[in-house]
Design a protein around this motif. Structure first.
Motif, PDB file in Angstrom:
ATOM      1  N   MET A 202      17.478  10.619 -56.819  1.00  0.00           N
ATOM      2  CA  MET A 202      16.782  11.152 -56.678  1.00  0.00           C
ATOM      3  C   MET A 202      18.006  10.933 -54.507  1.00  0.00           C
ATOM      4  SD  MET A 202      16.599  13.702 -57.881  1.00  0.00           S
ATOM      5  CE  MET A 202      16.874  12.840 -59.418  1.00  0.00           C
ATOM      6  N   VAL A 203      17.205  10.094 -53.940  1.00  0.00           N
ATOM      7  CA  VAL A 203      18.367  10.216 -52.564  1.00  0.00           C
ATOM      8  C   VAL A 203      19.649   9.704 -53.335  1.00  0.00           C
ATOM      9  CG1 VAL A 203      18.009   9.072 -51.107  1.00  0.00           C
ATOM     10  CG2 VAL A 203      16.031   9.456 -51.575  1.00  0.00           C
ATOM     11  N   CYS A 204      20.000   9.046 -54.049  1.00  0.00           N
ATOM     12  CA  CYS A 204      21.549   8.587 -53.675  1.00  0.00           C
ATOM     13  C   CYS A 204      22.417  10.119 -54.275  1.00  0.00           C
ATOM     14  CB  CYS A 204      21.133   8.230 -55.024  1.00  0.00           C
ATOM     15  SG  CYS A 204      21.041   5.712 -54.867  1.00  0.00           S
ATOM     16  N   LEU A 205      21.640  10.464 -55.690  1.00  0.00           N
ATOM     17  CA  LEU A 205      21.901  11.302 -55.716  1.00  0.00           C
ATOM     18  C   LEU A 205      22.571  13.013 -54.420  1.00  0.00           C
ATOM     19  CD1 LEU A 205      20.419  11.755 -59.061  1.00  0.00           C
ATOM     20  CD2 LEU A 205      23.132  11.330 -58.575  1.00  0.00           C
ATOM     21  N   GLN A 206      21.587  12.824 -53.781  1.00  0.00           N
ATOM     22  CA  GLN A 206      21.221  13.776 -52.367  1.00  0.00           C
ATOM     23  C   GLN A 206      22.639  13.446 -51.456  1.00  0.00           C
ATOM     24  OE1 GLN A 206      19.917  16.942 -53.007  1.00  0.00           O
ATOM     25  NE2 GLN A 206      17.805  16.659 -52.629  1.00  0.00           N
ATOM     26  N   LEU A 207      22.824  12.127 -51.449  1.00  0.00           N
ATOM     27  CA  LEU A 207      23.690  12.365 -50.770  1.00  0.00           C
ATOM     28  C   LEU A 207      25.178  11.522 -51.147  1.00  0.00           C
ATOM     29  CD1 LEU A 207      21.738   8.636 -49.282  1.00  0.00           C
ATOM     30  CD2 LEU A 207      22.321  11.453 -48.032  1.00  0.00           C
TER      31      LEU A 207
END
Lengths: 218, 218, 218
Positions: C172-177
């Motif tokens: 989720m962090v990767c996809l947000q960034l």
């Protein structure tokens, strides 16, 4: 003539009412030896009677059957209360034995009806009608057993669901070959399933050892 | 005046937040005497808090409530973590006793809210609001107990769900007679349900023998 | 280059096939020491393999994945039958140990795929993808254990689902960034999750005492 004058919807409706009563009553008797109050009795009776069809409808993505025809939920509630009130009558050996067959009829009716509904919706043919037919037949009973802390029928060697698998499979073959004979297929396979279950009850048939993960005698 | 200035949506929202916290915290305490890790604690807390409403929404055929208002899932996760961290505080006899009442408040809130949502959607009146109200109130707890290997409340003689049945039924009668007084019916029946549950806790009331399948003393 | 030539749908499809086989086979072995017949074996194998994803899809409000791609249900049935027939082979210590890793791979694949599907549908971001990723990974196994009367993994201190939580969260962090790097995030986090689970199996890691409600030694 007779079969053609009755629509498949009408037949399905009345068979489902009979199956609902059978399932609610046998559910109450199955848990009567535990100390359950009248609330638990009704909840478990209703879940057994309409639980399998509810999960089927959620998976099919259609409105749950008892929201449109509220009669099914009403019959389930009423049958559970009746079974609670008359449990000393119903648990007599001969009556209980009769109910065992009635429960087998319920499983046959629900199973074929679930498979037919899935086929009519053209959902995941040809495997899904068999999976969802079995789910309709045994789903409510599985929920009941799990909620009541009983061993589910999956962990026994009883021949209960295998007739439903055979009935649904035969029905799928019939419907593929003769799509216009849907009413006849529904009735014929319900009878077939019920006869197989009846034979299993009558002769105390069990799944043979080589079809089990472990011998039941060790 | 006061009641009319608050919309039924606003009241329902805040009551649901309180109930979510109550359910998550009491769920964690209910399983704390088993050896559960923090992951299991959060999963069981969240399932208890939002499980009943989730199944209700699936049956209603509407989007699950916590997808639109993510706050409910967030509150459930956070409350579970809080209950885990503070479990030595929460398990003190007096605090635990307080939580028992709080849990009863949660059941009343969830039950009436579930029944009201079903009524607002005009779904299977008048029986379905009662069934789905009860499901909203006890569904999450049943899931928790099954997953934790505990005896479900259906198999006890505790008076937990019967107040919810009474509250939902009274609310349906009120709404049929006075459809415009929905906010008042919601609040009144929540209070009624909570008072009945409170009386059951306070006086250690049990379901009488004649409403049980078997005497609890044999 | 390679990653860009494969669509995320194609990768997800094949990963899910592998995970389906892994889950069905390990499910059958998990219950093989009970006396289960071939019907129960197939039901429990299929439920383990497609149960988590089915509940996820119901919550997401989308058609269940195995209705469109019937191959998943077919693979689950076939793998269960295969595992039943070859259970004396699969239960050899070395083969079983291999299957434990394969099952961990399945959990990683299912978990990341469930989280990705939830993210793609823009459903309840950012918490719901983590909840539904975990549900996809462990939901089928929980259903199997409950139906088989086994202790669920929630009640153990095994590090099975925590890697999935970490993997989903990192994704989720990767996809947000970096929303454009979805394929890379999917593969990277699946590998991460699998490595964490592998480490837990290999070194017999357990959840530390301070993250449990009760010491496992008392």
């Amino acid at each position: 003539m007779f079969l053609q004058s009755l629509s498949i919807e009408t037949i399905s409706f009345w068979l489902a009412i009979v199956a609902t009563i059978a399932f609610a009553v046998t559910a109450v008797l199955a848990i009567a030896d535990h100390g359950v109050d009248i609330f638990g009795v009704v909840v478990l009776g209703v879940i057994t009677a309409i639980g399998g069809g509810t999960i089927r409808d959620l998976i099919l993505g259609v409105p749950v059957f008892w929201a449109k025809d509220l009669i099914f939920a009403q019959v389930a509630v009423f049958s559970s209360l009746l079974a609670f009130a008359g449990r000393s009558f119903f648990t007599q050996p001969q009556i209980f034995s009769l109910l065992l067959y009635l429960d087998g009829l319920g499983a046959a009716l629900f199973g074929m009806q679930g498979a037919m509904k899935t086929w009519t919706l053209n959902f995941g043919l040809p495997l899904a009608p068999i999976l969802l037919g079995v789910l309709t037949a045994i789903g409510g009973g599985l929920l009941r057993d799990v909620l009541a802390g009983r061993k589910t029928l999956l962990m026994t060697s009883e021949i209960y669901a295998i007739p439903v698998v055979i009935g649904c499979s035969v029905m799928m073959v019939c419907l593929q070959l003769f799509p216009s004979l849907d009413t006849e297929a529904l009735i014929g396979c319900t009878v077939l399933t019920f006869l197989l279950r009846t034979a299993a009850i009558y002769w105390h048939l069990r799944v043979p050892e080589w079809l089990m993960t472990k011998s039941r005698h060790t």
